[in-house]
Write a protein that holds these residues in place. Structure first.
Motif, PDB file in Angstrom:
ATOM      1  N   THR A   1       0.788  -1.233   0.000  1.00  0.00           N
ATOM      2  CA  THR A   1       0.000   0.000   0.000  1.00  0.00           C
ATOM      3  C   THR A   1       0.822   1.287   0.000  1.00  0.00           C
ATOM      4  OG1 THR A   1      -1.449  -1.327   1.361  1.00  0.00           O
ATOM      5  CG2 THR A   1      -2.053   0.973   1.087  1.00  0.00           C
TER       6      THR A   1
ATOM      7  N   ARG B   1       6.568   5.537  -0.437  1.00  0.00           N
ATOM      8  CA  ARG B   1       6.431   6.621   0.539  1.00  0.00           C
ATOM      9  C   ARG B   1       7.537   6.463   1.589  1.00  0.00           C
ATOM     10  NH1 ARG B   1       1.495   8.666   0.142  1.00  0.00           N
ATOM     11  NH2 ARG B   1       2.720  10.552   0.136  1.00  0.00           N
TER      12      ARG B   1
ATOM     13  N   MET C   1       3.757  -2.042   5.575  1.00  0.00           N
ATOM     14  CA  MET C   1       2.984  -1.348   4.542  1.00  0.00           C
ATOM     15  C   MET C   1       3.864  -1.007   3.340  1.00  0.00           C
ATOM     16  SD  MET C   1      -0.116  -1.000   5.868  1.00  0.00           S
ATOM     17  CE  MET C   1      -1.054   0.394   5.289  1.00  0.00           C
TER      18      MET C   1
ATOM     19  N   TYR D   1      -1.887   4.430   7.099  1.00  0.00           N
ATOM     20  CA  TYR D   1      -2.806   4.280   5.962  1.00  0.00           C
ATOM     21  C   TYR D   1      -3.691   5.518   5.818  1.00  0.00           C
ATOM     22  CZ  TYR D   1      -6.582   2.435   3.057  1.00  0.00           C
ATOM     23  OH  TYR D   1      -7.501   2.262   2.077  1.00  0.00           O
ATOM     24  N   HIS D   2      -4.278   5.946   6.937  1.00  0.00           N
ATOM     25  CA  HIS D   2      -5.189   7.094   6.864  1.00  0.00           C
ATOM     26  C   HIS D   2      -4.448   8.397   6.558  1.00  0.00           C
ATOM     27  CE1 HIS D   2      -9.174   5.446   7.937  1.00  0.00           C
ATOM     28  NE2 HIS D   2      -8.441   4.459   8.411  1.00  0.00           N
TER      29      HIS D   2
ATOM     30  N   LEU E   1      -1.447   8.580   4.760  1.00  0.00           N
ATOM     31  CA  LEU E   1      -0.624   8.574   3.545  1.00  0.00           C
ATOM     32  C   LEU E   1      -1.265   7.908   2.327  1.00  0.00           C
ATOM     33  CD1 LEU E   1       2.881   7.713   5.083  1.00  0.00           C
ATOM     34  CD2 LEU E   1       1.922   9.956   4.572  1.00  0.00           C
ATOM     35  N   ALA E   2      -2.304   7.105   2.520  1.00  0.00           N
ATOM     36  CA  ALA E   2      -2.773   6.315   1.380  1.00  0.00           C
ATOM     37  C   ALA E   2      -3.767   7.057   0.500  1.00  0.00           C
ATOM     38  CB  ALA E   2      -3.373   4.998   1.860  1.00  0.00           C
ATOM     39  N   GLY E   3      -4.496   8.014   1.048  1.00  0.00           N
ATOM     40  CA  GLY E   3      -5.518   8.696   0.253  1.00  0.00           C
ATOM     41  C   GLY E   3      -4.927   9.774  -0.627  1.00  0.00           C
ATOM     42  N   GLU E   4      -5.802  10.478  -1.328  1.00  0.00           N
ATOM     43  CA  GLU E   4      -5.314  11.561  -2.189  1.00  0.00           C
ATOM     44  C   GLU E   4      -4.776  12.692  -1.317  1.00  0.00           C
ATOM     45  OE1 GLU E   4      -8.603  13.124  -4.398  1.00  0.00           O
ATOM     46  OE2 GLU E   4      -9.787  13.441  -2.598  1.00  0.00           O
ATOM     47  N   GLU E   5      -3.890  13.490  -1.888  1.00  0.00           N
ATOM     48  CA  GLU E   5      -3.313  14.576  -1.111  1.00  0.00           C
ATOM     49  C   GLU E   5      -4.353  15.642  -0.836  1.00  0.00           C
ATOM     50  OE1 GLU E   5       0.524  16.418  -2.264  1.00  0.00           O
ATOM     51  OE2 GLU E   5       1.038  14.340  -2.641  1.00  0.00           O
TER      52      GLU E   5
END
Lengths: 308, 198
Positions: free
Chosen positions: A39, A43, A67, A300-301, A303-307
């Motif tokens: 995921t 990063r 991750m 995850y919350h 770094l994983a979503g859109e900026e």
């Protein structure tokens, strides 16, 4: 979510979303040969610890690696901090070097907040991994995950936080989060170890532990933080242990379903007796295991979503 | 009666009714039995040793109930119990950074795992193929299946990756702008497949 600095102000839905993610991560990793998810490939996560820590630093490092993030550890001792570089310059350097997330532990309360302000114009997220006597939000989240797992829920449960509340960032983070999640929190401590202004917290307080025990669903023991005590807060360690230590006799006074938590590191024989710490009623190793999943969920919350 | 030429197309059209969905799932179950030789029908030497039954893994949200329905039909028609579970692919998606953070969904790999078994991935709609790509990656972290097959209720075309389904409930030619939604009683209160136009 951009930063995780405190649990004060973390909403019910947001906290629950992180806890649900942690649950699913735990389930999906259970019994797998490859405990690695792609995921966060590409990063970079930097841990920056200005204070000693074993479990929190290791837990964040494992979480990042599972991750697939690249994790770099910076400790105050071996870095330019020793040459006199300010926290701000160190942070800007790490951000410029490509950190997507900086995880910071600092002896000064509020340091992660300053850091977050300095990094506001960059794309670097900040996670508070414990700041002075202020907050330790991921510890509270992993405690909540453990309580949900052991008790089946948090809403309406009665939870005591016992001991050195004054010096405890774990206690502060837990008070806010547990109250947000609908628990009834009682702080049990000698008057010298309760902070000023505690009457404005969403809790009740008590000085006597024994009378509280039969009504509890969980008891969270705090470490007596001798390193932060510059004064006489109680007459002697022995006396403290007799009044507030969780021994076998007190364990027997808890309801059968009640669970014992301790954020670690434990002082066996001080705030918790060895047989209690090792009993199946204690969830202390569960807390450590859940810590990894909760920190994966936080990354995850963040770094994983859109900026944003 | 068809709407007059030139009139605005109806906003929403039913592709499959509840009865169609049930019949389609039943037909797919028969195809799975045949293709995986679950009924013991072997070569010219008569019935071969029956292979271990396939494992059905639904891709949440609607793939999961579909996998369980398919497993129930397969057991009903062949007498062989087929394990069914769920495989969430969110952590393996290639578009995570293009959308707000997605909540994770349930992963439930049946006891016994997937090593050396035929795994049939089950999803409601096959479109770009990217979800299936994610599922293949997820699967390889759970074990090493003997073979992986794909079953979808609706194939609407527009593949962006070299992926095809082994079992297709219904092929539906669509335009990219149309929206195909599968409704299932377990998640939506009723069974239907709808297409929303233009």
């Amino acid at each position: 979510m951009r930063d995780l600095l405190t649990t004060d102000g973390l909403g019910h839905d947001e906290a629950t979303a992180v806890l649900d993610t942690a649950d699913e991560l735990k389930r999906t990793l259970l019994g797998r040969e490859v405990r690695k998810l792609p995921t966060l490939r590409g990063r970079t996560v930097i841990t920056m610890f200005y204070e000693n820590s074993t479990r929190t630093r290791v837990s964040f490092e494992i979480a990042g690696k599972w991750m697939s993030a690249d994790v770099v550890n910076v400790s105050a001792g071996g870095s330019s901090v020793g040459k006199g570089e300010s926290l701000r310059d160190t942070a800007l350097t790490l951000s410029a070097a490509g950190a997507d997330c900086v995880i910071v532990r600092h002896p000064a309360s509020g340091a992660p907040h300053r850091l977050s302000g300095w990094l506001a114009d960059t794309r670097t997220s900040v996670v508070n991994a414990g700041d002075g006597m202020h907050e330790h939000p991921t510890q509270a989240l992993l405690d909540a995950a453990t309580l949900r797992e052991r008790l089946g829920g948090i809403e309406g449960r009665r939870i005591a936080i016992v001991g050195d509340v004054l010096h405890s960032r774990v206690a502060r983070s837990n008070v806010h989060l547990l109250a947000t999640l609908g628990a009834e929190v009682v702080l049990v401590a000698p008057p010298t170890l309760l902070p000023h202004g505690v009457e404005h917290w969403p809790v009740t307080t008590a000085f006597d532990l024994d009378s509280q025990l039969p009504g509890l669903d969980a008891v969270m023991m705090l470490r007596v933080q001798a390193e932060r005590m510059h004064g006489a807060f109680f007459p002697s360690a022995r006396e403290y242990s007799i009044a507030y230590g969780l021994n076998e006799k007190r364990l027997a006074m808890l309801p059968d379903h009640a669970v014992v938590l301790h954020p670690g590191p434990m002082l066996r024989g001080m705030e918790i007796a060895s047989p209690v710490a090792d009993s199946p009623r204690a969830a202390i190793t569960d807390q450590v295991a859940n810590g990894v999943h909760v920190r994966m969920a936080v990354l995850y919350h963040l770094l994983a979503g859109e900026e944003l | 009666m068809a709407p007059p030429r030139g009139a605005a197309a109806p906003a929403e059209r039913e592709l499959l009714s509840a009865g169609d969905v049930a019949r389609t799932v039943a037909r797919m179950a028969h195809q799975v039995i045949e293709k995986t030789a679950l009924d013991g029908a072997g070569g010219p030497d008569g019935p071969a040793e029956p292979p271990p039954p396939p494992v059905l893994l639904g891709i949440p949200t609607r793939g999961t109930p579909l996998a369980h329905r398919l497993a129930a039909r397969i057991e009903e028609f062949s007498g062989v119990a087929v394990p069914a579970g769920a495989l969430d692919v969110t952590l393996y998606r290639d578009d995570l950074r293009r959308r707000p953070t997605r909540p994770l969904e349930e992963t439930d790999v049946p006891v016994g795992g997937i090593d050396d078994r035929v795994v049939i991935l089950v999803d409601d709609v096959l479109f770009s193929g990217r979800t299936v790509r994610s599922a293949l990656d997820a699967l390889s972290d759970h074990g090493r299946p003997r073979a992986v097959q794909l079953a979808v209720l609706v194939d609407r075309g527009h593949r962006e990756l070299p992926i095809r389904a082994d079992y297709v409930g219904k092929n539906v030619p669509t335009s990219r702008t149309e929206e195909v939604s599968v409704l299932l009683a377990e998640t939506d209160g009723r069974d239907a497949v709808l297409i929303r136009g233009q």
